[in-house]
Motif scaffolding. Structure first.
Motif, PDB file in Angstrom:
ATOM      1  N   LEU A 129       0.847  -1.184   0.000  1.00 55.04           N
ATOM      2  CA  LEU A 129       0.000   0.000   0.000  1.00 55.04           C
ATOM      3  C   LEU A 129       0.887   1.239   0.000  1.00 55.04           C
ATOM      4  O   LEU A 129       2.092   1.143   0.260  1.00 55.04           O
ATOM      5  CB  LEU A 129      -0.904  -0.013   1.235  1.00 55.04           C
ATOM      6  CG  LEU A 129      -1.888  -1.178   1.339  1.00 55.04           C
ATOM      7  CD1 LEU A 129      -2.642  -1.114   2.670  1.00 55.04           C
ATOM      8  CD2 LEU A 129      -2.865  -1.167   0.180  1.00 55.04           C
ATOM      9  N   PRO A 130       0.321   2.426  -0.258  1.00 54.50           N
ATOM     10  CA  PRO A 130       1.148   3.648  -0.194  1.00 54.50           C
ATOM     11  C   PRO A 130       1.858   3.818   1.141  1.00 54.50           C
ATOM     12  O   PRO A 130       2.953   4.382   1.194  1.00 54.50           O
ATOM     13  CB  PRO A 130       0.117   4.753  -0.430  1.00 54.50           C
ATOM     14  CG  PRO A 130      -0.943   4.110  -1.266  1.00 54.50           C
ATOM     15  CD  PRO A 130      -1.031   2.698  -0.755  1.00 54.50           C
ATOM     16  N   GLY A 131       1.268   3.303   2.229  1.00 58.74           N
ATOM     17  CA  GLY A 131       1.863   3.433   3.553  1.00 58.74           C
ATOM     18  C   GLY A 131       2.849   2.339   3.910  1.00 58.74           C
ATOM     19  O   GLY A 131       3.402   2.352   5.019  1.00 58.74           O
ATOM     20  N   GLY A 132       3.075   1.380   3.000  1.00 61.46           N
ATOM     21  CA  GLY A 132       4.040   0.317   3.274  1.00 61.46           C
ATOM     22  C   GLY A 132       3.503  -1.054   2.910  1.00 61.46           C
ATOM     23  O   GLY A 132       2.366  -1.195   2.430  1.00 61.46           O
ATOM     24  N   PRO A 133       4.308  -2.098   3.130  1.00 59.33           N
ATOM     25  CA  PRO A 133       3.878  -3.461   2.788  1.00 59.33           C
ATOM     26  C   PRO A 133       2.640  -3.875   3.573  1.00 59.33           C
ATOM     27  O   PRO A 133       2.451  -3.484   4.721  1.00 59.33           O
ATOM     28  CB  PRO A 133       5.085  -4.316   3.193  1.00 59.33           C
ATOM     29  CG  PRO A 133       6.236  -3.375   3.264  1.00 59.33           C
ATOM     30  CD  PRO A 133       5.671  -2.060   3.673  1.00 59.33           C
ATOM     31  N   ARG A 134       1.802  -4.679   2.940  1.00 54.04           N
ATOM     32  CA  ARG A 134       0.641  -5.215   3.639  1.00 54.04           C
ATOM     33  C   ARG A 134       1.089  -6.197   4.719  1.00 54.04           C
ATOM     34  O   ARG A 134       2.142  -6.832   4.604  1.00 54.04           O
ATOM     35  CB  ARG A 134      -0.296  -5.926   2.656  1.00 54.04           C
ATOM     36  CG  ARG A 134      -0.915  -5.002   1.621  1.00 54.04           C
ATOM     37  CD  ARG A 134      -1.699  -5.817   0.607  1.00 54.04           C
ATOM     38  NE  ARG A 134      -2.080  -5.020  -0.540  1.00 54.04           N
ATOM     39  CZ  ARG A 134      -3.285  -4.496  -0.744  1.00 54.04           C
ATOM     40  NH1 ARG A 134      -4.238  -4.689   0.162  1.00 54.04           N
ATOM     41  NH2 ARG A 134      -3.549  -3.792  -1.813  1.00 54.04           N
ATOM     42  N   LEU A 135       0.277  -6.320   5.756  1.00 54.89           N
ATOM     43  CA  LEU A 135       0.570  -7.214   6.865  1.00 54.89           C
ATOM     44  C   LEU A 135      -0.492  -8.302   6.947  1.00 54.89           C
ATOM     45  O   LEU A 135      -1.614  -8.121   6.455  1.00 54.89           O
ATOM     46  CB  LEU A 135       0.607  -6.418   8.176  1.00 54.89           C
ATOM     47  CG  LEU A 135       1.632  -5.283   8.229  1.00 54.89           C
ATOM     48  CD1 LEU A 135       1.380  -4.399   9.459  1.00 54.89           C
ATOM     49  CD2 LEU A 135       3.044  -5.826   8.252  1.00 54.89           C
ATOM     50  N   THR A 136      -0.144  -9.419   7.571  1.00 56.16           N
ATOM     51  CA  THR A 136      -1.093 -10.517   7.731  1.00 56.16           C
ATOM     52  C   THR A 136      -2.353 -10.035   8.441  1.00 56.16           C
ATOM     53  O   THR A 136      -2.279  -9.373   9.479  1.00 56.16           O
ATOM     54  CB  THR A 136      -0.460 -11.651   8.539  1.00 56.16           C
ATOM     55  OG1 THR A 136       0.730 -12.085   7.878  1.00 56.16           O
ATOM     56  CG2 THR A 136      -1.421 -12.820   8.677  1.00 56.16           C
ATOM     57  N   LYS A 137      -3.497 -10.348   7.865  1.00 59.65           N
ATOM     58  CA  LYS A 137      -4.771  -9.927   8.447  1.00 59.65           C
ATOM     59  C   LYS A 137      -4.971 -10.563   9.824  1.00 59.65           C
ATOM     60  O   LYS A 137      -4.566 -11.706  10.063  1.00 59.65           O
ATOM     61  CB  LYS A 137      -5.925 -10.350   7.543  1.00 59.65           C
ATOM     62  CG  LYS A 137      -5.989  -9.633   6.208  1.00 59.65           C
ATOM     63  CD  LYS A 137      -6.851  -8.410   6.267  1.00 59.65           C
ATOM     64  CE  LYS A 137      -7.174  -7.884   4.869  1.00 59.65           C
ATOM     65  NZ  LYS A 137      -8.029  -6.677   4.916  1.00 59.65           N
ATOM     66  N   PHE A 138      -5.599  -9.793  10.722  1.00 55.92           N
ATOM     67  CA  PHE A 138      -5.987 -10.362  12.010  1.00 55.92           C
ATOM     68  C   PHE A 138      -7.302 -11.097  11.820  1.00 55.92           C
ATOM     69  O   PHE A 138      -8.286 -10.521  11.341  1.00 55.92           O
ATOM     70  CB  PHE A 138      -6.124  -9.265  13.061  1.00 55.92           C
ATOM     71  CG  PHE A 138      -6.491  -9.783  14.419  1.00 55.92           C
ATOM     72  CD1 PHE A 138      -5.626 -10.622  15.110  1.00 55.92           C
ATOM     73  CD2 PHE A 138      -7.700  -9.452  15.010  1.00 55.92           C
ATOM     74  CE1 PHE A 138      -5.963 -11.114  16.361  1.00 55.92           C
ATOM     75  CE2 PHE A 138      -8.042  -9.925  16.263  1.00 55.92           C
ATOM     76  CZ  PHE A 138      -7.163 -10.770  16.936  1.00 55.92           C
ATOM     77  N   ALA A 139      -7.330 -12.371  12.206  1.00 56.48           N
ATOM     78  CA  ALA A 139      -8.441 -13.243  11.852  1.00 56.48           C
ATOM     79  C   ALA A 139      -9.761 -12.855  12.519  1.00 56.48           C
ATOM     80  O   ALA A 139     -10.826 -13.096  11.967  1.00 56.48           O
ATOM     81  CB  ALA A 139      -8.089 -14.690  12.194  1.00 56.48           C
ATOM     82  N   ASP A 140      -9.694 -12.270  13.697  1.00 58.37           N
ATOM     83  CA  ASP A 140     -10.916 -11.992  14.461  1.00 58.37           C
ATOM     84  C   ASP A 140     -11.113 -10.490  14.630  1.00 58.37           C
ATOM     85  O   ASP A 140     -11.379 -10.009  15.734  1.00 58.37           O
ATOM     86  CB  ASP A 140     -10.840 -12.684  15.818  1.00 58.37           C
ATOM     87  CG  ASP A 140     -12.220 -13.071  16.351  1.00 58.37           C
ATOM     88  OD1 ASP A 140     -13.212 -12.844  15.637  1.00 58.37           O
ATOM     89  OD2 ASP A 140     -12.291 -13.591  17.470  1.00 58.37           O
ATOM     90  N   ALA A 141     -11.010  -9.764  13.520  1.00 57.26           N
ATOM     91  CA  ALA A 141     -11.029  -8.301  13.568  1.00 57.26           C
ATOM     92  C   ALA A 141     -12.338  -7.741  14.107  1.00 57.26           C
ATOM     93  O   ALA A 141     -12.359  -6.638  14.665  1.00 57.26           O
ATOM     94  CB  ALA A 141     -10.755  -7.729  12.173  1.00 57.26           C
ATOM     95  N   ALA A 142     -13.421  -8.479  13.993  1.00 57.04           N
ATOM     96  CA  ALA A 142     -14.717  -7.978  14.454  1.00 57.04           C
ATOM     97  C   ALA A 142     -14.748  -7.777  15.963  1.00 57.04           C
ATOM     98  O   ALA A 142     -15.581  -7.021  16.468  1.00 57.04           O
ATOM     99  CB  ALA A 142     -15.826  -8.940  14.042  1.00 57.04           C
TER     100      ALA A 142
END
Length: 447
Positions: A129-142
């Motif tokens: 992304l413009p702000g840097g590399p993407r990171l592993t998604k957090f599985a339980d973001a809700a």
């Protein structure tokens, strides 16, 4: 006694190299615990990198565990506080975004820093992304309750494309939410906390300051946020969290940028000591000065990140030809504008900080929220203080408060801030939530 680490599981704790004491943190004082006027069943932390537990120029699992919201949630649990969900990196990706470590001290006394590049949560299967590399998604973001997003400002919190800009925010959103252009404000307000902490606004001046007072035209968040925009967005955010008086909270303001070691560590005096040359003069670029450069003066601040460039041998073209001139040590090769925060820029930043802080404090008063004047606190400890026989100050590395990036705190620094917050929460809401023994948290790791 409950353990601050209980929320991430015994298996991880027992195997983690960063389990720093082998014992459970204890109350700093023996008190009768009371929640007072508070309902702590759902605590939500709203803020930027400081809230996330960012330290040593990165976000990684140890910093998340020792973030001040996790410390607060642990202490709240003794007064009826509920579970607290943080978006932890996994143990296999415990180094998160990567960070820097202290590798040693040079013969001249300068720290040698090295990047940590193993066990990262950096994705290689998707474009950055413009702000840097993407990171592993957090599985339980809700279920996330620590909404600390490194890099976020009040201005960007209302930006509907921010999920396509900031990788720390993007990892907390579903792909559908990114597509729907969900804003940070929408996400945190939807959590409907019973109690919240709000420490947002630093990056509305700090991003500009750490760039040496240089704004980038392609980055709409690189300049200082205009006062009117800040007020409108901040009040919208705070109002959404308060929910018409249903939720209580604590609000923190913006520290003085000149109170942190990123701006105060590298001085002409320190460079003279490290080079052994007590006559050395550092020059900075100044278009108003003769020949476009002048000696550094009181009120100018060299950035910590500039230290590595000082004295670098550069090719400089003079009327007599091209010669090697050490960077910053000659008017023909001065430090560039993005390497120094000059006294004019400092004055502008201090003025804007004061204006934004007035909005933050008034918002807290209007909603009858607890208020922690972090700006005054850090200015008051510039000369240092002692606690339990240990000395603290804003000094780089040796001061025990700030991590290796010179902006963010050490685990012990975060614990001290958490205790200061608890003191103000107790006073405002007639509670007796226990503080924590900060000596059980580490400062800078010395190899």
């Amino acid at each position: 006694m409950k353990n601050i680490f209980h929320k991430i599981g015994a298996a991880l704790i027992l195997s983690s190299a960063f389990f720093f004491t082998g014992c459970e943190p204890e109350f700093e004082n023996d008190i009768t615990v009371s929640r007072g006027e508070l309902n702590l069943s759902k605590y939500v932390a709203v803020g930027n990198s400081l809230t996330a537990g960012f330290q040593d120029n990165g976000l990684y699992l140890e910093g998340q565990v020792y973030s001040y919201p996790n410390i607060l949630a642990n202490q709240f649990s003794f007064a009826g506080g509920g579970a607290f969900v943080q978006p932890y990196f996994s143990e296999a990706q415990s180094n998160g975004s990567g960070y820097i470590r202290l590798a040693g001290i040079s013969a001249t006394g300068s720290p040698t820093l090295a990047p940590v590049t193993t066990n990262l949560a950096v994705r290689t299967d998707a474009q950055p992304l413009p702000g840097g590399p993407r990171l592993t998604k957090f599985a339980d973001a809700a279920k996330v309750q620590n909404w600390g997003v490194p890099g976020i400002s009040v201005l960007s919190s209302a930006y509907n494309e921010y999920g396509n800009v900031n990788p720390y925010f993007e990892r907390l959103l579903t792909d559908a939410e990114v597509t729907a252009k969900t804003t940070y404000i929408q996400k945190v307000v939807a959590t409907q906390p019973t109690f919240f902490s709000l420490w947002l606004g630093n990056n509305d001046v700090l991003t500009y300051a750490t760039s040496g007072g240089v704004a980038v035209a392609s980055n709409p968040f690189s300049n200082m946020t205009p006062v009117a925009q800040f007020q409108a967005i901040y009040q919208q955010l705070a109002g959404g969290l308060v929910q018409g008086g249903k939720a209580k909270g604590i609000v923190m303001n913006i520290p003085d940028v000149t109170s942190v070691p990123f701006f105060t560590t590298v001085t002409q005096a320190s460079v003279r000591r490290s080079t052994g040359n007590d006559q050395l003069v550092i020059y900075i670029r100044d278009e108003a000065a003769p020949n476009g450069a002048r000696p550094i003066a009181d009120g100018d601040y060299i950035l910590l990140t500039t230290q590595a460039n000082l004295g670098r041998q550069d090719d400089v073209t003079l009327p007599s030809g091209t010669v090697k001139i050490p960077h910053g040590f000659h008017p023909a090769n001065p430090l560039n504008d993005n390497e120094v925060l000059d006294k004019v820029e400092v004055a502008e930043i201090k003025t804007r900080t004061s204006e934004l802080n007035a909005i933050i404090e008034q918002t807290a008063k209007s909603a009858n929220l607890a208020f922690f004047d972090v700006h005054a606190y850090f200015n008051n400890i510039k000369s240092g203080f002692s606690m339990s026989g240990i000395n603290y100050s804003p000094a780089f590395i040796t001061g025990n408060l700030f991590s290796l990036d010179g902006v963010h705190l050490t685990p012990r620094g975060y614990a001290i801030i958490a205790n200061e917050m608890i003191t103000r929460i107790n006073a405002h809401y007639k509670a007796t939530i226990p503080t924590i023994d900060v000596t059980q948290f580490r400062a800078v790791l010395i190899p």
